[in-house]
Motif scaffolding. Structure first.
Motif, PDB file in Angstrom:
ATOM      1  N   LEU A 164       0.827  -1.219   0.000  1.00 44.13           N
ATOM      2  CA  LEU A 164       0.000   0.000   0.000  1.00 44.13           C
ATOM      3  C   LEU A 164       0.854   1.258   0.000  1.00 44.13           C
ATOM      4  CD1 LEU A 164      -3.053  -0.507   2.362  1.00 44.13           C
ATOM      5  CD2 LEU A 164      -3.057   0.090  -0.063  1.00 44.13           C
ATOM      6  N   TYR A 165       1.989   1.217   0.757  1.00 45.71           N
ATOM      7  CA  TYR A 165       2.840   2.410   0.811  1.00 45.71           C
ATOM      8  C   TYR A 165       3.398   2.716  -0.584  1.00 45.71           C
ATOM      9  CZ  TYR A 165       5.894   6.030   2.424  1.00 45.71           C
ATOM     10  OH  TYR A 165       6.475   7.256   2.591  1.00 45.71           O
ATOM     11  N   ALA A 166       3.847   1.656  -1.269  1.00 43.12           N
ATOM     12  CA  ALA A 166       4.418   1.850  -2.612  1.00 43.12           C
ATOM     13  C   ALA A 166       3.350   2.415  -3.550  1.00 43.12           C
ATOM     14  CB  ALA A 166       4.957   0.518  -3.134  1.00 43.12           C
ATOM     15  N   LEU A 167       2.105   1.944  -3.385  1.00 46.56           N
ATOM     16  CA  LEU A 167       1.006   2.435  -4.225  1.00 46.56           C
ATOM     17  C   LEU A 167       0.676   3.898  -3.896  1.00 46.56           C
ATOM     18  CD1 LEU A 167      -1.212   1.206  -6.233  1.00 46.56           C
ATOM     19  CD2 LEU A 167      -2.706   1.262  -4.234  1.00 46.56           C
ATOM     20  N   ARG A 168       0.611   4.217  -2.596  1.00 44.97           N
ATOM     21  CA  ARG A 168       0.303   5.596  -2.184  1.00 44.97           C
ATOM     22  C   ARG A 168       1.372   6.560  -2.683  1.00 44.97           C
ATOM     23  NH1 ARG A 168       0.661   4.944   3.681  1.00 44.97           N
ATOM     24  NH2 ARG A 168       0.365   7.178   3.792  1.00 44.97           N
ATOM     25  N   ASP A 169       2.611   6.076  -2.666  1.00 45.70           N
ATOM     26  CA  ASP A 169       3.737   6.899  -3.068  1.00 45.70           C
ATOM     27  C   ASP A 169       3.580   7.396  -4.511  1.00 45.70           C
ATOM     28  OD1 ASP A 169       6.112   8.040  -2.396  1.00 45.70           O
ATOM     29  OD2 ASP A 169       7.343   6.354  -3.038  1.00 45.70           O
ATOM     30  N   SER A 178      -4.906   9.574   8.494  1.00 47.91           N
ATOM     31  CA  SER A 178      -5.374   8.215   8.846  1.00 47.91           C
ATOM     32  C   SER A 178      -4.494   7.160   8.185  1.00 47.91           C
ATOM     33  CB  SER A 178      -6.816   7.997   8.392  1.00 47.91           C
ATOM     34  OG  SER A 178      -7.651   8.905   9.030  1.00 47.91           O
ATOM     35  N   LEU A 179      -4.138   7.395   6.923  1.00 51.46           N
ATOM     36  CA  LEU A 179      -3.331   6.388   6.213  1.00 51.46           C
ATOM     37  C   LEU A 179      -1.906   6.339   6.770  1.00 51.46           C
ATOM     38  CD1 LEU A 179      -4.572   6.899   2.528  1.00 51.46           C
ATOM     39  CD2 LEU A 179      -5.206   5.075   4.118  1.00 51.46           C
ATOM     40  N   ILE A 180      -1.348   7.490   7.121  1.00 44.42           N
ATOM     41  CA  ILE A 180      -0.001   7.497   7.716  1.00 44.42           C
ATOM     42  C   ILE A 180      -0.049   6.775   9.068  1.00 44.42           C
ATOM     43  CG2 ILE A 180       1.843   8.931   8.704  1.00 44.42           C
ATOM     44  CD1 ILE A 180       1.187  11.098   6.672  1.00 44.42           C
ATOM     45  N   ALA A 181      -1.076   7.098   9.865  1.00 45.08           N
ATOM     46  CA  ALA A 181      -1.191   6.490  11.201  1.00 45.08           C
ATOM     47  C   ALA A 181      -1.326   4.969  11.084  1.00 45.08           C
ATOM     48  CB  ALA A 181      -2.392   7.088  11.936  1.00 45.08           C
ATOM     49  N   ALA A 182      -2.171   4.511  10.171  1.00 45.21           N
ATOM     50  CA  ALA A 182      -2.372   3.061  10.014  1.00 45.21           C
ATOM     51  C   ALA A 182      -1.085   2.394   9.540  1.00 45.21           C
ATOM     52  CB  ALA A 182      -3.503   2.795   9.020  1.00 45.21           C
ATOM     53  N   SER A 183      -0.378   3.064   8.638  1.00 43.54           N
ATOM     54  CA  SER A 183       0.854   2.502   8.080  1.00 43.54           C
ATOM     55  C   SER A 183       1.913   2.327   9.186  1.00 43.54           C
ATOM     56  CB  SER A 183       1.361   3.446   6.978  1.00 43.54           C
ATOM     57  OG  SER A 183       2.690   3.182   6.640  1.00 43.54           O
ATOM     58  N   ILE A 184       2.141   3.384   9.949  1.00 39.29           N
ATOM     59  CA  ILE A 184       3.169   3.322  11.005  1.00 39.29           C
ATOM     60  C   ILE A 184       2.758   2.319  12.090  1.00 39.29           C
ATOM     61  CG2 ILE A 184       4.251   4.632  12.892  1.00 39.29           C
ATOM     62  CD1 ILE A 184       4.218   7.084  11.015  1.00 39.29           C
ATOM     63  N   MET A 185       1.508   2.433  12.542  1.00 45.99           N
ATOM     64  CA  MET A 185       1.100   1.614  13.690  1.00 45.99           C
ATOM     65  C   MET A 185       0.965   0.137  13.323  1.00 45.99           C
ATOM     66  SD  MET A 185       1.294   3.579  16.202  1.00 45.99           S
ATOM     67  CE  MET A 185       0.561   2.652  17.541  1.00 45.99           C
ATOM     68  N   SER A 186       0.659  -0.185  12.062  1.00 47.09           N
ATOM     69  CA  SER A 186       0.566  -1.611  11.694  1.00 47.09           C
ATOM     70  C   SER A 186       1.929  -2.275  11.910  1.00 47.09           C
ATOM     71  CB  SER A 186       0.106  -1.780  10.240  1.00 47.09           C
ATOM     72  OG  SER A 186       1.043  -1.225   9.348  1.00 47.09           O
ATOM     73  N   LYS A 187       3.003  -1.555  11.577  1.00 47.99           N
ATOM     74  CA  LYS A 187       4.356  -2.134  11.738  1.00 47.99           C
ATOM     75  C   LYS A 187       4.728  -2.210  13.217  1.00 47.99           C
ATOM     76  CE  LYS A 187       5.438   0.879   8.600  1.00 47.99           C
ATOM     77  NZ  LYS A 187       5.806   1.739   7.499  1.00 47.99           N
ATOM     78  N   LYS A 188       4.355  -1.200  13.983  1.00 46.26           N
ATOM     79  CA  LYS A 188       4.693  -1.190  15.423  1.00 46.26           C
ATOM     80  C   LYS A 188       3.933  -2.303  16.141  1.00 46.26           C
ATOM     81  CE  LYS A 188       7.622   0.901  15.079  1.00 46.26           C
ATOM     82  NZ  LYS A 188       8.986   0.749  15.569  1.00 46.26           N
ATOM     83  N   ALA A 206      10.057  17.741   8.589  1.00 47.90           N
ATOM     84  CA  ALA A 206       9.212  16.601   8.966  1.00 47.90           C
ATOM     85  C   ALA A 206       8.078  16.405   7.967  1.00 47.90           C
ATOM     86  CB  ALA A 206       8.637  16.844  10.354  1.00 47.90           C
ATOM     87  N   PHE A 207       7.436  15.253   8.039  1.00 49.83           N
ATOM     88  CA  PHE A 207       6.235  14.977   7.248  1.00 49.83           C
ATOM     89  C   PHE A 207       5.144  15.986   7.589  1.00 49.83           C
ATOM     90  CE2 PHE A 207       7.025  10.567   5.900  1.00 49.83           C
ATOM     91  CZ  PHE A 207       6.270  10.567   4.751  1.00 49.83           C
ATOM     92  N   MET A 208       4.979  16.217   8.904  1.00 50.70           N
ATOM     93  CA  MET A 208       3.953  17.145   9.384  1.00 50.70           C
ATOM     94  C   MET A 208       4.630  18.495   9.617  1.00 50.70           C
ATOM     95  SD  MET A 208       1.082  15.536   9.673  1.00 50.70           S
ATOM     96  CE  MET A 208       1.225  14.240   8.478  1.00 50.70           C
TER      97      MET A 208
HETATM   98  N1  URA Z   1       6.076   6.426   7.400  1.00 52.10           N
HETATM   99  C1  URA Z   1       5.402   5.260   7.252  1.00 52.10           C
HETATM  100  O1  URA Z   1       5.853   4.210   7.681  1.00 52.10           O
HETATM  101  N2  URA Z   1       4.217   5.300   6.600  1.00 52.10           N
HETATM  102  C2  URA Z   1       3.656   6.423   6.116  1.00 52.10           C
HETATM  103  O2  URA Z   1       2.570   6.386   5.555  1.00 52.10           O
HETATM  104  C3  URA Z   1       4.382   7.625   6.275  1.00 52.10           C
HETATM  105  C4  URA Z   1       5.592   7.592   6.934  1.00 52.10           C
END
Ligand code: URA
Length: 440
Positions: A164-169, A178-188, A206-208
């Protein structure tokens, strides 16, 4: 169930159900849902947003799409840390040893540099022999034995996020909270720790870019973590200037070691103490104040430095460069950038400082690029400093002779001066927990 109906529902502003999100994540991970439908859904999410329920559910299924690391055989409360990324961000190399030396196990999976931001793995790999690709069994063994190990993400950690990250990119759908939060937290969550400290960076590197957006991202991530049964806290920290003075891999390891020796830049040391104290707090080592004291003591006593040395030895690294950082391989070219006039350093475009270091060879311009571990920048000034004409602003290190002029130009443009002294800025703006936002 049909993917078409899921896209239509979100496009019209509806809330997706647990089953619909599961269907999408599993179908997309296994190649049954094509990229064009997944990207249509991402764009619908981008415009329509997701409820807290949808974000937590998306995270859950993304985390479950691959290996869920099991750290239960390691005694104690395991605390993870994640930074949303920045320039000169070497905090993990200081914070993790502080926390581990206070008896809290840290089993950490870190990332590589992305764009203008550096990654802990690349930094640690500048230590000759240091291995970040270690089997899960050895990873757990090292944490059991010394309380600390830092490795790369296993190949099958949250594969749904990788796709999904590669696709969003490439579909302009990265910068959705929401998508950034889900992406980071899924890995954590997949990485298995009991508690998570988030370091959400804010500012030009920073991103934000704004404190308000950073707090919103932090609140989303804290809610997701707590929903998944992990105690989660976030600090909002400054990335409107590079962290510390060194940008680039071995240069940053040397600065982290200086900090572990109690000789680091004071702003950087202070952020490390706060991050470590919050991790100790999550591990129930006492009140925040008591944990601040523990963290300071771990630095002052040399216990944290000793823990870092132990980690380097356990992961195959040459500890002689830690004992004497001057032994790190030196870049063949060093070039001093001098001030062309006098004035106060008023601001630094941090993203551009990161880009200048990438040009020198410290980062990757494409995925396949090799990192030059000795390349980078050591800043001689930071916002709030006064410079006279001819004073050094920074030293550039590289093996690429033809990169020096470009990097110097980028850096010069990134550093602004003013005749007025800029106001002093905080390095920590807020702490976000389950039920409150404390502003500092
Ligand atoms: N870092 C991530 O792991 N995912 C994002 O979507 C943005 C920054």
């Amino acid at each position: 169930m049909r993917m078409y109906d899921i896209i239509l529902k979100k496009r019209n502003g509806g809330e997706l159900s647990d089953e619909e999100i599961k269907y999408f994540v599993e179908g997309y991970t296994h190649g049954q849902i094509p990229d064009y439908q997944a990207s249509a859904l991402m764009m619908a999410v981008y415009f329509r947003g997701m409820s807290s329920f949808e974000t937590a559910t998306l995270t859950k299924y993304m985390a479950q799409s691959g290996d869920m690391v099991d750290l239960s055989s390691i005694p104690g409360i395991k605390v993870d840390k994640h930074s949303t990324g920045g320039v000169g961000d070497k905090t993990t190399m200081v914070v993790a040893p502080i926390v581990a030396s206070c008896g809290v196990p840290v089993a950490k999976m870190s990332g590589r540099g992305l764009g203008h931001t550096g990654g802990t793995l690349d930094k640690l790999e500048s230590i000759p022999g240091f291995s970040t690709t270690i089997s899960s069994e050895r990873f757990v063994d090292i944490v059991k034995r010394i309380g600390l190990c830092i490795i790369g993400q296993t190949a099958n950690l949250a594969p749904a996020d990788k796709k999904l990250y590669a696709l969003r990119d490439v579909t302009a759908t990265v910068d959705n909270i929401s998508l950034i939060a889900a992406s980071i937290m899924s890995k954590k969550i997949a990485a298995g720790s009991d508690a998570i400290l988030l370091d959400v960076k804010t500012g030009s590197g920073a991103f934000m870019k704004t404190i308000e957006d950073s707090i919103r991202l932090a609140q989303e991530m804290v809610a997701i973590g707590e929903h998944a049964g992990r105690k989660t806290v976030a600090l909002i920290t400054d990335m409107d200037k590079p962290l510390g003075k060194a940008i680039g891999n071995s240069l940053e390891v040397a600065e982290a070691v200086d900090t572990l020796n109690s000789h680091g830049p004071s702003d950087f040391t202070e952020i490390c103490i706060h991050l470590a104290a919050n991790m100790l707090y999550l591990a129930q080592k006492g009140s925040l104040e008591e944990c601040m004291h523990l963290a300071r003591q771990a630095l002052a006593s040399g216990a944290a430095l000793e823990k870092f040395r132990e980690m380097v030895i356990s992961q195959g690294g040459d500890v002689t460069v830690i004992d004497k950082t001057a032994l790190f391989r030196k870049a063949p070219i060093s070039h001093v950038v001098k001030a062309k006039g006098s004035g106060w350093i008023s601001s630094m475009n941090t993203e551009q400082c990161g880009i200048a270091s990438v040009v020198l060879g410290a980062g990757r311009e494409s995925k396949e690029d090799m990192i030059d571990h000795s390349a980078g920048i050591v800043l001689e000034v930071k916002p709030g400093d006064w410079v006279n004409e001819g004073d050094p602003l920074a030293v550039l290190y590289t093996s690429r002779e033809n990169s020096v002029e470009t990097a110097e130009n980028i850096l010069r443009k990134a550093i602004s001066t003013s005749s007025e002294r800029p106001p002093k800025k905080a390095s920590i703006y807020a702490r976000v927990s389950r039920d409150k936002v404390e502003m500092f």
